[in-house]
Design a protein around this motif. Sequence first.
Motif, short mmCIF file in Angstrom:
data_model
loop_
_atom_site.label_atom_id
_atom_site.label_comp_id
_atom_site.label_asym_id
_atom_site.label_seq_id
_atom_site.Cartn_x
_atom_site.Cartn_y
_atom_site.Cartn_z
N ILE A 14 0.83 -1.20 0.00
CA ILE A 14 0.00 0.00 0.00
C ILE A 14 0.87 1.25 0.00
CG2 ILE A 14 -1.67 1.32 1.37
CD1 ILE A 14 -2.81 -1.42 2.27
N ALA A 15 1.94 1.22 0.78
CA ALA A 15 2.85 2.37 0.81
C ALA A 15 3.50 2.59 -0.55
CB ALA A 15 3.91 2.16 1.88
N ALA A 16 3.85 1.51 -1.23
CA ALA A 16 4.47 1.63 -2.55
C ALA A 16 3.52 2.28 -3.54
CB ALA A 16 4.91 0.26 -3.05
N LEU A 17 2.25 1.94 -3.46
CA LEU A 17 1.26 2.58 -4.34
C LEU A 17 1.17 4.08 -4.04
CD1 LEU A 17 -1.62 -0.03 -4.41
CD2 LEU A 17 -0.10 0.59 -6.28
N GLY A 18 1.21 4.43 -2.77
CA GLY A 18 1.15 5.83 -2.39
C GLY A 18 2.36 6.61 -2.86
N VAL A 19 3.53 5.99 -2.80
CA VAL A 19 4.76 6.65 -3.23
C VAL A 19 4.74 6.91 -4.73
CG1 VAL A 19 7.25 6.28 -3.50
CG2 VAL A 19 6.15 5.79 -1.33
#
Length: 57
Positions: A14-19
């Motif tokens: 999820i963090a990777a998508l946000g980044v």
Amino acid sequence: MLNELSRWCLVNAIAALGVKTSLAKVVKVKPSYSIILVVETVFLLGAALAFVLLFGI
């Protein structure tokens, strides 16, 4: 242990998508799309908070 690893992987995904999300590109789309994005985000936040408060997870 596998449960914790699974949670860690999910949070990282999820963090990777946000980044990868470019706010400059989000601002350039139609205002109606931005409104939908904000409403959906607030809804998901509310659902997640309700789940945590109800089940204490």
